[in-house]
Motif scaffolding. Structure first.
Motif, PDB file in Angstrom:
ATOM      1  N   LEU A 193     -64.240  45.249  39.897  1.00 19.28           N
ATOM      2  CA  LEU A 193     -62.874  45.279  40.418  1.00 19.28           C
ATOM      3  C   LEU A 193     -62.723  46.415  41.422  1.00 19.28           C
ATOM      4  O   LEU A 193     -62.148  46.240  42.501  1.00 19.28           O
ATOM      5  CB  LEU A 193     -61.869  45.449  39.273  1.00 19.28           C
ATOM      6  N   TYR A 194     -63.239  47.582  41.095  1.00 14.82           N
ATOM      7  CA  TYR A 194     -63.189  48.767  41.949  1.00 14.82           C
ATOM      8  C   TYR A 194     -63.824  48.485  43.311  1.00 14.82           C
ATOM      9  O   TYR A 194     -63.201  48.721  44.357  1.00 14.82           O
ATOM     10  CB  TYR A 194     -63.896  49.910  41.211  1.00 14.82           C
ATOM     11  N   VAL A 195     -65.039  47.947  43.304  1.00 13.80           N
ATOM     12  CA  VAL A 195     -65.736  47.642  44.566  1.00 13.80           C
ATOM     13  C   VAL A 195     -64.975  46.573  45.346  1.00 13.80           C
ATOM     14  O   VAL A 195     -64.826  46.668  46.568  1.00 13.80           O
ATOM     15  CB  VAL A 195     -67.200  47.216  44.294  1.00 13.80           C
ATOM     16  N   ASP A 196     -64.456  45.578  44.651  1.00  8.70           N
ATOM     17  CA  ASP A 196     -63.687  44.513  45.294  1.00  8.70           C
ATOM     18  C   ASP A 196     -62.455  45.090  45.994  1.00  8.70           C
ATOM     19  O   ASP A 196     -62.143  44.729  47.131  1.00  8.70           O
ATOM     20  CB  ASP A 196     -63.279  43.476  44.243  1.00  8.70           C
ATOM     21  N   GLU A 197     -61.760  46.005  45.315  1.00  3.00           N
ATOM     22  CA  GLU A 197     -60.561  46.622  45.908  1.00  3.00           C
ATOM     23  C   GLU A 197     -60.923  47.555  47.054  1.00  3.00           C
ATOM     24  O   GLU A 197     -60.160  47.677  48.015  1.00  3.00           O
ATOM     25  CB  GLU A 197     -59.746  47.344  44.839  1.00  3.00           C
ATOM     26  N   LEU A 198     -62.068  48.217  46.970  1.00  3.11           N
ATOM     27  CA  LEU A 198     -62.517  49.049  48.094  1.00  3.11           C
ATOM     28  C   LEU A 198     -62.754  48.176  49.332  1.00  3.11           C
ATOM     29  O   LEU A 198     -62.408  48.563  50.451  1.00  3.11           O
ATOM     30  CB  LEU A 198     -63.796  49.814  47.736  1.00  3.11           C
ATOM     31  N   LYS A 199     -63.322  46.997  49.122  1.00  5.10           N
ATOM     32  CA  LYS A 199     -63.547  46.067  50.237  1.00  5.10           C
ATOM     33  C   LYS A 199     -62.213  45.601  50.823  1.00  5.10           C
ATOM     34  O   LYS A 199     -62.074  45.467  52.043  1.00  5.10           O
ATOM     35  CB  LYS A 199     -64.381  44.872  49.768  1.00  5.10           C
ATOM     36  N   ASP A 200     -61.257  45.357  49.956  1.00  4.21           N
ATOM     37  CA  ASP A 200     -59.918  44.965  50.389  1.00  4.21           C
ATOM     38  C   ASP A 200     -59.299  46.077  51.245  1.00  4.21           C
ATOM     39  O   ASP A 200     -58.746  45.825  52.319  1.00  4.21           O
ATOM     40  CB  ASP A 200     -59.065  44.684  49.149  1.00  4.21           C
ATOM     41  N   LEU A 201     -59.416  47.315  50.772  1.00  5.14           N
ATOM     42  CA  LEU A 201     -58.881  48.456  51.514  1.00  5.14           C
ATOM     43  C   LEU A 201     -59.610  48.667  52.841  1.00  5.14           C
ATOM     44  O   LEU A 201     -58.996  49.040  53.844  1.00  5.14           O
ATOM     45  CB  LEU A 201     -58.963  49.732  50.673  1.00  5.14           C
ATOM     46  N   TYR A 202     -60.899  48.425  52.838  1.00  5.16           N
ATOM     47  CA  TYR A 202     -61.682  48.577  54.071  1.00  5.16           C
ATOM     48  C   TYR A 202     -61.178  47.612  55.140  1.00  5.16           C
ATOM     49  O   TYR A 202     -60.978  47.982  56.296  1.00  5.16           O
ATOM     50  CB  TYR A 202     -63.171  48.354  53.763  1.00  5.16           C
ATOM     51  N   ASP A 203     -60.922  46.385  54.739  1.00  3.10           N
ATOM     52  CA  ASP A 203     -60.360  45.401  55.664  1.00  3.10           C
ATOM     53  C   ASP A 203     -58.959  45.825  56.096  1.00  3.10           C
ATOM     54  O   ASP A 203     -58.616  45.768  57.280  1.00  3.10           O
ATOM     55  CB  ASP A 203     -60.318  44.011  55.022  1.00  3.10           C
ATOM     56  N   ALA A 204     -58.154  46.284  55.149  1.00  2.00           N
ATOM     57  CA  ALA A 204     -56.783  46.701  55.448  1.00  2.00           C
ATOM     58  C   ALA A 204     -56.767  47.836  56.470  1.00  2.00           C
ATOM     59  O   ALA A 204     -56.014  47.788  57.447  1.00  2.00           O
ATOM     60  CB  ALA A 204     -56.082  47.133  54.160  1.00  2.00           C
ATOM     61  N   GLU A 205     -57.599  48.844  56.251  1.00  3.38           N
ATOM     62  CA  GLU A 205     -57.633  49.987  57.166  1.00  3.38           C
ATOM     63  C   GLU A 205     -58.110  49.560  58.564  1.00  3.38           C
ATOM     64  O   GLU A 205     -57.576  50.024  59.571  1.00  3.38           O
ATOM     65  CB  GLU A 205     -58.522  51.108  56.617  1.00  3.38           C
ATOM     66  N   ASN A 206     -59.095  48.683  58.615  1.00  2.00           N
ATOM     67  CA  ASN A 206     -59.568  48.212  59.921  1.00  2.00           C
ATOM     68  C   ASN A 206     -58.497  47.396  60.645  1.00  2.00           C
ATOM     69  O   ASN A 206     -58.391  47.454  61.876  1.00  2.00           O
ATOM     70  CB  ASN A 206     -60.875  47.428  59.770  1.00  2.00           C
ATOM     71  N   ARG A 207     -57.702  46.659  59.914  1.00  5.80           N
ATOM     72  CA  ARG A 207     -56.578  45.924  60.527  1.00  5.80           C
ATOM     73  C   ARG A 207     -55.548  46.906  61.088  1.00  5.80           C
ATOM     74  O   ARG A 207     -54.968  46.680  62.146  1.00  5.80           O
ATOM     75  CB  ARG A 207     -55.925  44.983  59.515  1.00  5.80           C
ATOM     76  N   LEU A 208     -55.341  48.004  60.379  1.00  7.34           N
ATOM     77  CA  LEU A 208     -54.393  49.015  60.851  1.00  7.34           C
ATOM     78  C   LEU A 208     -54.878  49.715  62.107  1.00  7.34           C
ATOM     79  O   LEU A 208     -54.073  50.066  62.975  1.00  7.34           O
ATOM     80  CB  LEU A 208     -54.115  50.046  59.760  1.00  7.34           C
ATOM     81  N   VAL A 209     -56.182  49.915  62.206  1.00  7.94           N
ATOM     82  CA  VAL A 209     -56.735  50.518  63.419  1.00  7.94           C
ATOM     83  C   VAL A 209     -56.364  49.669  64.637  1.00  7.94           C
ATOM     84  O   VAL A 209     -56.106  50.201  65.722  1.00  7.94           O
ATOM     85  CB  VAL A 209     -58.271  50.705  63.300  1.00  7.94           C
ATOM     86  N   LYS A 210     -56.288  48.369  64.454  1.00  5.97           N
ATOM     87  CA  LYS A 210     -55.907  47.464  65.552  1.00  5.97           C
ATOM     88  C   LYS A 210     -54.390  47.394  65.728  1.00  5.97           C
ATOM     89  O   LYS A 210     -53.903  47.206  66.841  1.00  5.97           O
ATOM     90  CB  LYS A 210     -56.467  46.062  65.305  1.00  5.97           C
ATOM     91  N   ALA A 211     -53.626  47.517  64.649  1.00  6.21           N
ATOM     92  CA  ALA A 211     -52.167  47.341  64.704  1.00  6.21           C
ATOM     93  C   ALA A 211     -51.424  48.600  65.162  1.00  6.21           C
ATOM     94  O   ALA A 211     -50.398  48.490  65.848  1.00  6.21           O
ATOM     95  CB  ALA A 211     -51.646  46.902  63.339  1.00  6.21           C
ATOM     96  N   LEU A 212     -51.899  49.766  64.795  1.00 12.28           N
ATOM     97  CA  LEU A 212     -51.168  50.998  65.102  1.00 12.28           C
ATOM     98  C   LEU A 212     -50.940  51.230  66.600  1.00 12.28           C
ATOM     99  O   LEU A 212     -49.852  51.678  66.980  1.00 12.28           O
ATOM    100  CB  LEU A 212     -51.841  52.206  64.442  1.00 12.28           C
TER     101      LEU A 212
END
Length: 184
Positions: free
Chosen positions: A9-28
């Motif tokens: 679960l931890y690794v899965d959520e880290l992957k989710d956050l990694y995608d989220a942060e990369n999306r923010l790099v494009k959105a900000l």
């Protein structure tokens, strides 16, 4: 067995956050461009640099886990970014647009605060103290960003209220409670 399930679960959520942060790099940068307040624009630009650091921290954590730094589509962040894009497409101008941008940004921050709170706790439970410290640092930065947005909203929301031909409010009209951006 339960320990292994939590680690998955931890690794899965880290992957989710990694995608989220990369999306923010494009959105900000889009949020910064849409902002009319120089302070808000500058805040988005500063948070962009901070978000790049969050991506780097996650990459460091993946490396320590022996995992490839990959993202798992973060449906939550996809929805939040889409909402923000829709707000930017509205006919709002000036301080009203800035108030809308703050609203969108605080939704993102609250989402991230919840996610980083969970993964930092799980890291500690799993004995991943170095990762836990990195995740806790990111969590604190997300909370600080949310607080900065709230402080900006205190002025911008009042300015937004007084635009559009409405009368200037008197001191008696200003609520005595602390103004907030988003309310949880």
């Amino acid at each position: 067995m339960e320990h292994q399930a939590l680690k998955e679960l931890y690794v899965d959520e880290l992957k989710d956050l990694y995608d989220a942060e990369n999306r923010l790099v494009k959105a900000l940068p889009k949020l910064a461009k849409a902002a009319t307040s120089e302070k808000l624009r500058s805040g988005f630009e500063e948070h962009l640099e901070q978000t790049r650091g969050h991506v780097s921290r996650l990459e460091e954590i993946f490396g320590a886990l022996g995992e490839k730094a990959t993202g798992k589509k973060c449906a939550g962040m996809m929805g939040l970014v889409k909402e923000g894009e829709e707000m930017m497409e509205e006919d709002f101008e000036g301080e009203v647009m800035d108030a809308a941008l703050i609203s969108a940004a605080q939704r993102v921050e609250h989402y991230e605060i919840a996610a980083y709170g969970c993964v930092s706790t799980w890291a500690e439970l799993l004995g991943e103290s170095e990762a836990g410290a990195l995740l806790e640092k990111t969590l604190e930065e997300e909370k600080e960003t949310d607080q900065k947005l709230t402080e900006l909203a205190e002025g911008i929301n009042v300015e937004a209220k007084s635009t559009g031909g409405e009368e200037e409010e008197s001191e008696d009209d200003v609520p005595q409670k602390k103004a907030r951006g988003a309310r949880a």
